[in-house]
Design a protein around this motif. Sequence first.
Motif, short mmCIF file in Angstrom:
data_model
loop_
_atom_site.label_atom_id
_atom_site.label_comp_id
_atom_site.label_asym_id
_atom_site.label_seq_id
_atom_site.Cartn_x
_atom_site.Cartn_y
_atom_site.Cartn_z
N MET A 1 0.84 -1.17 0.00
CA MET A 1 0.00 0.00 0.00
C MET A 1 0.89 1.24 0.00
SD MET A 1 -3.09 0.51 2.57
CE MET A 1 -4.37 1.64 2.31
N PRO A 2 0.66 2.18 -0.91
CA PRO A 2 1.52 3.35 -0.99
C PRO A 2 1.32 4.29 0.20
CG PRO A 2 -0.30 3.54 -2.53
CD PRO A 2 -0.40 2.18 -1.91
N GLU A 3 2.38 5.01 0.52
CA GLU A 3 2.30 6.04 1.56
C GLU A 3 1.41 7.16 1.04
OE1 GLU A 3 3.72 6.36 4.71
OE2 GLU A 3 4.09 4.23 4.44
N VAL A 4 0.57 7.71 1.92
CA VAL A 4 -0.32 8.80 1.52
C VAL A 4 -0.09 9.97 2.42
CG1 VAL A 4 -2.73 9.48 1.24
CG2 VAL A 4 -2.05 7.12 0.79
N PRO A 5 0.11 11.12 1.90
CA PRO A 5 0.88 11.42 0.69
C PRO A 5 2.32 11.66 1.07
CG PRO A 5 -0.32 13.36 1.38
CD PRO A 5 -0.62 12.27 2.40
N ALA A 6 3.20 11.76 0.07
CA ALA A 6 4.62 11.97 0.33
C ALA A 6 4.91 13.43 0.68
CB ALA A 6 5.44 11.57 -0.89
N PRO A 8 4.92 16.78 2.62
CA PRO A 8 4.71 17.06 4.05
C PRO A 8 3.42 17.84 4.34
CG PRO A 8 6.97 17.55 3.44
CD PRO A 8 6.24 17.24 2.17
N LYS A 9 3.06 18.78 3.47
CA LYS A 9 1.80 19.51 3.69
C LYS A 9 0.60 18.59 3.49
CE LYS A 9 1.50 23.35 1.40
NZ LYS A 9 1.58 24.64 0.70
N GLY A 10 0.69 17.72 2.50
CA GLY A 10 -0.39 16.76 2.27
C GLY A 10 -0.54 15.80 3.44
N ALA A 12 0.34 16.46 6.57
CA ALA A 12 -0.21 17.25 7.69
C ALA A 12 -1.72 17.43 7.51
CB ALA A 12 0.49 18.60 7.77
N LEU A 13 -2.15 17.67 6.26
CA LEU A 13 -3.59 17.83 6.02
C LEU A 13 -4.32 16.51 6.23
CD1 LEU A 13 -5.89 19.68 5.28
CD2 LEU A 13 -5.41 19.24 2.86
N THR A 14 -3.70 15.40 5.86
CA THR A 14 -4.29 14.08 6.11
C THR A 14 -4.47 13.88 7.62
OG1 THR A 14 -3.39 13.12 4.10
CG2 THR A 14 -3.96 11.59 5.86
N ASP A 15 -3.47 14.24 8.40
CA ASP A 15 -3.58 14.13 9.86
C ASP A 15 -4.73 15.00 10.37
OD1 ASP A 15 -1.41 12.44 9.82
OD2 ASP A 15 0.03 13.97 10.51
N LEU A 16 -4.86 16.22 9.83
CA LEU A 16 -5.97 17.10 10.23
C LEU A 16 -7.31 16.48 9.86
CD1 LEU A 16 -7.15 19.78 11.28
CD2 LEU A 16 -6.81 20.69 8.96
N ILE A 17 -7.42 15.96 8.65
CA ILE A 17 -8.68 15.36 8.19
C ILE A 17 -9.07 14.19 9.09
CG2 ILE A 17 -9.73 14.01 6.31
CD1 ILE A 17 -8.18 15.93 4.37
N LEU A 18 -8.12 13.33 9.42
CA LEU A 18 -8.42 12.19 10.30
C LEU A 18 -8.84 12.68 11.69
CD1 LEU A 18 -5.56 9.76 9.25
CD2 LEU A 18 -8.00 9.61 8.66
N THR A 19 -8.21 13.73 12.17
CA THR A 19 -8.58 14.30 13.47
C THR A 19 -9.98 14.90 13.41
OG1 THR A 19 -6.27 14.73 14.01
CG2 THR A 19 -7.91 15.97 15.25
N VAL A 20 -10.31 15.56 12.30
CA VAL A 20 -11.66 16.12 12.14
C VAL A 20 -12.69 15.01 12.12
CG1 VAL A 20 -13.19 17.33 10.52
CG2 VAL A 20 -10.94 18.27 11.04
N PHE A 21 -12.42 13.93 11.40
CA PHE A 21 -13.36 12.79 11.38
C PHE A 21 -13.62 12.28 12.80
CE2 PHE A 21 -12.13 11.22 6.83
CZ PHE A 21 -12.97 12.16 6.27
#
Length: 157
Positions: A1-6, A8-10, A12-21
């Motif tokens: 499974m590929p790393e999402v995303p490579a 750093p801003k992407g 960080a945004l993924t971490d934010l999105i998961l926290t928002v969920f």
Amino acid sequence: MPEVPADPKGQALTDLILTVFRTNNLLLLWGDRLVSSFGLTSARWQILGAIVHAERPQPVAWLARDLGANRQNVQRIVNDLHHEGLVVFAPNPHHRRAHLVVLTEKGREIYDAVIEVYTPRVNALAEEMNIDDIQVACNLMKILKFHIERDLDIIKL
């Protein structure tokens, strides 16, 4: 499974999105518990709030749009609120079939009672937070919302 995303801003945004969920799920649970004694759920409370804060009575489709929600889901909840006497449907002078949703006196009383319970709880939650941090977070969420809305136009089904 590929790393999402490579990027750093992407990431960080993924971490934010998961926290928002996760936060959204907790917020809904918190809201459900807060309003359950009034016969409401977070969803019903949210729709009552949208009705209260609208400048004038609106049809279900407009309430759904303002909430960023599915019209059919809002219609189902509005029908439940109508059945319980919290809202009524009024004629819409601009559209024969899209009736306006109007809060009843009973609906206003329940909404006001909920706000009396909510206010000290939200103040307690905010007590250990910095107002500047809250405002920055709110602004960031508005920016994220804007970008997601724009991206939805690009990735239409």
